[in-house]
Scaffold this active site. Structure first.
Site, PDB file in Angstrom:
ATOM      1  N   ARG A   1       0.840  -1.275   0.024  1.00  0.00           N
ATOM      2  CA  ARG A   1      -0.086   0.013  -0.138  1.00  0.00           C
ATOM      3  C   ARG A   1       0.967   1.195   0.038  1.00  0.00           C
ATOM      4  NH1 ARG A   1      -1.974   2.688   4.207  1.00  0.00           N
ATOM      5  NH2 ARG A   1      -1.692   0.911   5.721  1.00  0.00           N
TER       6      ARG A   1
ATOM      7  N   TYR B   1     -15.439  16.390 -15.617  1.00  0.00           N
ATOM      8  CA  TYR B   1     -16.002  14.955 -15.425  1.00  0.00           C
ATOM      9  C   TYR B   1     -17.248  14.992 -14.578  1.00  0.00           C
ATOM     10  CZ  TYR B   1     -15.997   9.825 -14.368  1.00  0.00           C
ATOM     11  OH  TYR B   1     -16.485   8.708 -14.176  1.00  0.00           O
TER      12      TYR B   1
ATOM     13  N   ASP C   1      -6.632  17.708 -15.611  1.00  0.00           N
ATOM     14  CA  ASP C   1      -6.980  16.483 -16.080  1.00  0.00           C
ATOM     15  C   ASP C   1      -6.773  16.139 -17.403  1.00  0.00           C
ATOM     16  OD1 ASP C   1      -8.040  13.810 -16.680  1.00  0.00           O
ATOM     17  OD2 ASP C   1      -9.765  14.060 -15.185  1.00  0.00           O
TER      18      ASP C   1
ATOM     19  N   LYS D   1      -8.047   4.398 -19.131  1.00  0.00           N
ATOM     20  CA  LYS D   1      -8.438   4.882 -20.564  1.00  0.00           C
ATOM     21  C   LYS D   1      -7.438   4.448 -21.648  1.00  0.00           C
ATOM     22  CE  LYS D   1     -12.194   6.196 -18.481  1.00  0.00           C
ATOM     23  NZ  LYS D   1     -11.996   6.508 -17.176  1.00  0.00           N
TER      24      LYS D   1
END
Length: 393
Positions: free
Chosen positions: A56, A109, A181, A206
């Site tokens: 992590r 978004y 972004d 993406k």
């Protein structure tokens, strides 16, 4: 970075290795969630980031992928996340405190807006949504409490172009950060850090992944800022799994080939749809008719992206029939993959925003978004033309 340099970087990413793993030709897959330490001193060194300790916190495959993204974006460091929204969340939480204020492009978004409205504001952070086509409106929104300005390069789903050079110049003048972004654009088209941005975000799901088989996100910038972002990431637990990081690195080798073909297909589809009488208008910055075509020409390097949208009659039953008629293009809740996909923005956000709110930002029942894949362009155009028959021959 020129096209040849970009291609070289992409082909060489497989030999990028993290820390003690350097020197091997290919990146191994490290599935271990924990790494052995020899004694308390070694544990302390690991806890300070000198070696691996716990997945992590830090892991070889994520480090390798992060280094590759840093090279492509010309940044000093990159944090790699389990999802794009994890990256976006960590940035806003790391860089704001109670009383902070952020200026956000109102066309970002939809789930970013939900994050800000439903979570960030409950912690006492104020958000101003602004039309970024008006630089004056952006400047007027900045206050003494503003920490950052947040935008995308090409907006979703209307494909409006943000003048990034002007926005970052304004931000520097006012002493605030610019966060971009760049999921729609990728380093193939623009590297926002070279245009003055402080952080650049990607949904790796993406174009970086490209094959619809991983979920991920990234944030790239200076070591100082990424250190803050990574600290928040560790506490949130939004880390990418080793398998996904390995697959993303694999996909980077073909990204230039995939994205170039996708952009060619998008341009061909946009040109065909613009001349179709059943289509009211097409949103694609590569079209001369696009109101910001000249800005896109100046800002973007070697293409206009693989995303477009178009509007037909605002009849949802006919839109559904059009979707049913498609044979090659698929209705998918994502974008950027090698398969051409369709999305219906009004449906995607119908539960979060009212019809009036959607139409106020240009999202109508007749608006359809296309993410171009790598299939034959003529097959895609023929598929759309046959499906549009529901609106008349």
């Amino acid at each position: 970075m020129g096209a040849l340099k970009m291609r070289t970087e992409l082909l060489n990413v497989g030999s990028l290795l993290a820390k003690e793993a350097r020197g091997m030709e290919e990146q191994p897959l490290y599935r271990s969630t924990v790494f052995e330490t020899e004694d308390t001193g070694d544990y302390d060194r690991a806890n300070c980031g000198e070696r691996y300790l716990y997945d992590r916190i830090e892991a070889p495959n994520r480090d390798c992928l992060g280094e590759a993204i840093s090279r492509l974006e010309q940044g000093q460091d990159t944090a790699v996340f389990g999802a794009g929204m994890g990256a976006i969340s960590a940035v806003f939480l790391a860089l704001n405190r109670k009383g902070s204020h952020v200026v956000v492009n109102r066309a970002v978004y939809g789930e970013t807006i939900e994050l800000l409205n439903d979570i960030l504001t409950t912690y006492g952070v104020d958000v101003s949504y602004v039309d970024f086509e008006s630089l004056e409106a952006v400047e007027q929104a900045v206050t003494e409490r503003t920490t950052l300005i947040y935008t995308e390069v090409l907006t979703n789903p209307l494909l409006r172009v943000v003048d990034l050079d002007a926005v970052t110049a304004l931000a520097r003048r006012r002493g605030v950060l610019t966060v971009v972004d760049s999921t729609f654009t990728t380093p193939m088209l623009i590297r926002p850090l070279e245009h003055g941005a402080d952080l650049v975000i990607h949904s790796l799901t993406k174009y970086f992944g490209g094959h619809s088989d991983i979920t991920g996100g990234s944030v790239t910038g200076s070591r100082e800022l990424i250190k803050k972002v990574k600290r928040t990431q560790v506490l949130l637990g939004s880390c990418m799994a080793p398998d996904s990081a390995w697959l993303a690195l694999r996909s980077l080798r073909t990204m230039e080939l995939r994205v170039r073909r996708q952009m060619e297909n998008a341009a061909a589809i946009a040109g065909a749809l613009e001349g179709d009488p059943r289509v009211r208008y097409v949103n694609y910055p590569g079209l001369v008719s696009h109101p910001q075509h000249e800005l896109a020409d100046r800002l973007l390097d070697g293409g206009y992206g693989a995303m477009l949208s178009f509007r037909v009659e605002d009849d949802l039953e006919k839109v559904d029939e059009m979707i049913h008629r498609l044979k090659v293009i698929r209705y998918l809740g994502t974008l950027g993959g090698i398969r051409t996909s369709l999305a219906h923005p009004a449906t995607a956000f119908r539960h979060e925003f009212s019809r009036e709110e959607l139409e106020a930002v240009g999202i109508y029942d007749g608006l359809v978004r296309i993410s171009a894949g790598i299939e034959d362009a003529e097959d895609l155009i023929e598929d759309l033309r046959e499906a549009l028959g529901v609106f008349g021959e």
